[in-house]
Scaffold this active site. Structure first.
Site, mmCIF file in Angstrom:
data_model
loop_
_atom_site.group_PDB
_atom_site.id
_atom_site.type_symbol
_atom_site.label_atom_id
_atom_site.label_comp_id
_atom_site.label_asym_id
_atom_site.label_seq_id
_atom_site.Cartn_x
_atom_site.Cartn_y
_atom_site.Cartn_z
ATOM 1 N N HIS A 1 0.723 -1.237 0.021
ATOM 2 C CA HIS A 1 0.017 0.054 0.017
ATOM 3 C C HIS A 1 0.745 1.233 -0.125
ATOM 4 C CE1 HIS A 1 1.109 0.138 4.358
ATOM 5 N NE2 HIS A 1 0.601 1.531 4.300
HETATM 6 C C1 UD1 Z 1 -2.433 5.858 5.478
HETATM 7 C C2 UD1 Z 1 -1.056 6.400 6.322
HETATM 8 C C3 UD1 Z 1 0.019 5.121 6.123
HETATM 9 C C4 UD1 Z 1 -0.617 3.943 6.969
HETATM 10 C C5 UD1 Z 1 -1.916 3.692 5.924
HETATM 11 C C6 UD1 Z 1 -2.467 2.244 6.719
HETATM 12 C C7 UD1 Z 1 -0.629 8.855 5.845
HETATM 13 C C8 UD1 Z 1 0.245 9.754 5.139
HETATM 14 N N1 UD1 Z 1 -0.476 7.389 5.381
HETATM 15 O O1 UD1 Z 1 -2.117 5.663 4.093
HETATM 16 O O2 UD1 Z 1 1.268 5.591 6.941
HETATM 17 O O3 UD1 Z 1 0.522 3.075 6.585
HETATM 18 O O4 UD1 Z 1 -2.855 4.683 6.207
HETATM 19 O O5 UD1 Z 1 -3.660 1.916 5.616
HETATM 20 O O6 UD1 Z 1 -1.355 9.170 6.776
HETATM 21 N N2 UD1 Z 1 -9.654 4.933 1.291
HETATM 22 C C9 UD1 Z 1 -10.595 4.111 1.238
HETATM 23 N N3 UD1 Z 1 -11.220 3.854 2.600
HETATM 24 C C10 UD1 Z 1 -10.703 4.535 3.682
HETATM 25 C C11 UD1 Z 1 -9.445 5.108 3.554
HETATM 26 C C12 UD1 Z 1 -9.043 5.219 2.592
HETATM 27 O O7 UD1 Z 1 -10.911 3.833 0.268
HETATM 28 O O8 UD1 Z 1 -11.300 4.086 4.788
HETATM 29 C C13 UD1 Z 1 -8.727 5.229 0.007
HETATM 30 C C14 UD1 Z 1 -9.005 6.427 -0.372
HETATM 31 O O9 UD1 Z 1 -8.887 6.593 -1.794
HETATM 32 C C15 UD1 Z 1 -8.038 7.381 0.011
HETATM 33 C C16 UD1 Z 1 -6.665 6.423 -0.190
HETATM 34 O O10 UD1 Z 1 -7.451 5.032 0.435
HETATM 35 O O11 UD1 Z 1 -7.745 8.584 -0.829
HETATM 36 C C17 UD1 Z 1 -5.560 6.520 0.859
HETATM 37 O O12 UD1 Z 1 -6.024 6.842 2.092
HETATM 38 P P1 UD1 Z 1 -5.143 7.677 3.017
HETATM 39 O O13 UD1 Z 1 -5.550 7.767 4.495
HETATM 40 O O14 UD1 Z 1 -4.704 8.960 2.601
HETATM 41 O O15 UD1 Z 1 -3.507 7.232 3.067
HETATM 42 P P2 UD1 Z 1 -3.342 5.544 3.216
HETATM 43 O O16 UD1 Z 1 -2.547 5.186 1.938
HETATM 44 O O17 UD1 Z 1 -4.371 4.693 3.709
#
Ligand code: UD1
Length: 379
Positions: free
Chosen positions: A205
């Site tokens: 991820h």
């Molecule tokens: C975040 C953390 C990362 C952690 C990871 C665990 C930061 C910078 N990154 O990354 O350190 O290892 O979480 O998962 O804070 N999304 C969904 N559903 C959700 C949440 C997210 O579909 O409940 C999708 C959305 O398209 C979103 C993308 O995942 O834009 C990324 O989510 P985000 O929280 O920005 O970063 P992660 O890659 O999850």
């Protein structure tokens, strides 16, 4: 009574905050759980609250997804008035996600004592958003709760005062040990038709691995070759879902939805091998004694390599395949770092509740920058 705000925002925070909340409450503190809403899906959020028995958050900020600035800014704007209203004695933030940094910055300016759980971890890779979050969060924290001596050494090298640094152990392992028996009752292996030791488990991820199609293609090539020897199960993070669907995966790799906490521990515990770019999974595999191949060039958790079952493979496909083959032929012996014993959160509660009262603590303004060394790692 001492009022402590505990902050959680995304999947890897939940298993870290739960034992800390419990330990603080056991020692008589009033805990207010604030959820920033960075993760919100059933599979990324709700299932963890159920599996871990975390109560419904006392306050929910609903920050959601967005760019780094949008997400961090939304959490900050929502957390500031809440902190004003709650007027806690201390705020506890965990890990290295955007919510961690956002709440740390607000707290540092508002006044309550700020404690960072998982302080001192450093990958020295500034292209990782989490590295920026780790360094900046530590810099504004009063109380630095380090999981291991190497993390404390990083903090010392950056000039933090000795009275700020506490090596307490690993809270993620508190939760792992507390839930291992329940996880082993999970029927997830049957559901996926797997047998103990008969498969490898993969997670991907990190933006550097999944956002760039070229990089992801290379990783999938390597995973395809490994799958020829050991079938692979890949629970898909929402960030990687679209790109994986676009590129398609080689035979032998099975894509499944993200797993809940208990199922995922069960899947790790029975895997022959875990291949991952996650931070926390490097720690959980070490605690479980399961071989882990990390699909990154660096790790902020080097103790899992020097005192655990982790091997850094980088992101070059040939090197990944060669490393995985070596690990399958000759798995590292199980061993676990000191203080990863299930009692880290008790030590944290002792530091926060039995230490000098918050108002007698100094802000870390007297940090002495070292001339050079591990702290000086911006290129
Ligand atoms: C975040 C953390 C990362 C952690 C990871 C665990 C930061 C910078 N990154 O990354 O350190 O290892 O979480 O998962 O804070 N999304 C969904 N559903 C959700 C949440 C997210 O579909 O409940 C999708 C959305 O398209 C979103 C993308 O995942 O834009 C990324 O989510 P985000 O929280 O920005 O970063 P992660 O890659 O999850």
């Amino acid at each position: 009574m001492t009022r402590i705000v505990c902050v959680a925002g995304a999947r890897p925070n939940y298993m870290k905050i739960k034992p800390v909340m419990d330990a603080l409450e056991r020692r008589g503190a009033e805990v207010v759980l604030v959820h920033t809403g960075q993760h919100y899906d059933e599979s990324m959020n709700d299932v963890f609250f159920r599996d871990l028995g975390i109560r419904t958050p006392d306050r929910y900020l609903g920050a959601g997804s967005g760019s780094h600035a949008q997400q961090t800014g939304r959490v900050m704007a929502a957390f500031e008035p809440l902190l004003d209203e709650l007027a806690p004695d201390a705020v506890v933030v965990v890990g290295d996600i955007n919510s961690t940094l956002a709440c740390a910055l607000v707290t540092a300016k508002a006044g309550p004592l700020l404690a960072h759980v998982e302080a001192g971890l450093r990958s020295r890779d500034w292209s990782m958003p989490e590295e920026v979050n780790r360094v900046a969060t530590d810099r504004v924290s009063d109380c630095l709760l380090a999981p291991s001596p190497d993390a404390a050494a990083n903090l010392r090298a950056e000039g933090y005062r000795e009275d700020q640094i506490h090596v307490v152990g690993n809270v993620m392992i508190d939760t792992l040990l507390a839930n291992l028996d329940r996880a082993r009752e999970s029927d997830v292996l049957d559901r996926y038709g797997l047998t103990r030791g008969g498969y490898g488990l993969v997670t991907l991820h990190r933006p550097a691995n999944v956002d760039d199609p070229q990089a992801l293609r290379g990783l999938l090539k390597a995973l395809g070759e490994i799958a020829g020897r050991c079938p692979l199960l890949l629970p898909v993070h929402p960030r990687a879902a679209e790109r994986l669907a676009e590129l398609g995966v080689p035979g032998g790799i099975r894509l499944v939805p993200p797993a809940g906490y208990l199922d995922f521990i069960a899947l790790q515990d029975s895997a022959r091998l875990v291949l991952t770019d996650s931070g926390g999974i490097q720690e959980e595999t070490t605690a479980l004694g399961v071989p882990c191949v990390t699909l990154r060039e660096n790790t902020e958790r080097p103790i899992t390599v020097s005192e655990g079952t982790n091997v850094l493979a980088g992101t070059d496909p040939e090197r990944i395949t060669a490393t995985a083959n070596r690990v399958l032929d000759d798995p590292p012996a199980p061993r676990c770092p000191e203080l990863w014993d299930g009692r880290a959160s008790d030590r944290i509660a002792r530091v926060l509740l039995d230490g000098p009262p918050a108002h007698t603590r100094l802000r870390p303004t007297d940090l002495v920058p070292p001339a050079a060394g591990p702290g000086e790692h911006r290129p």
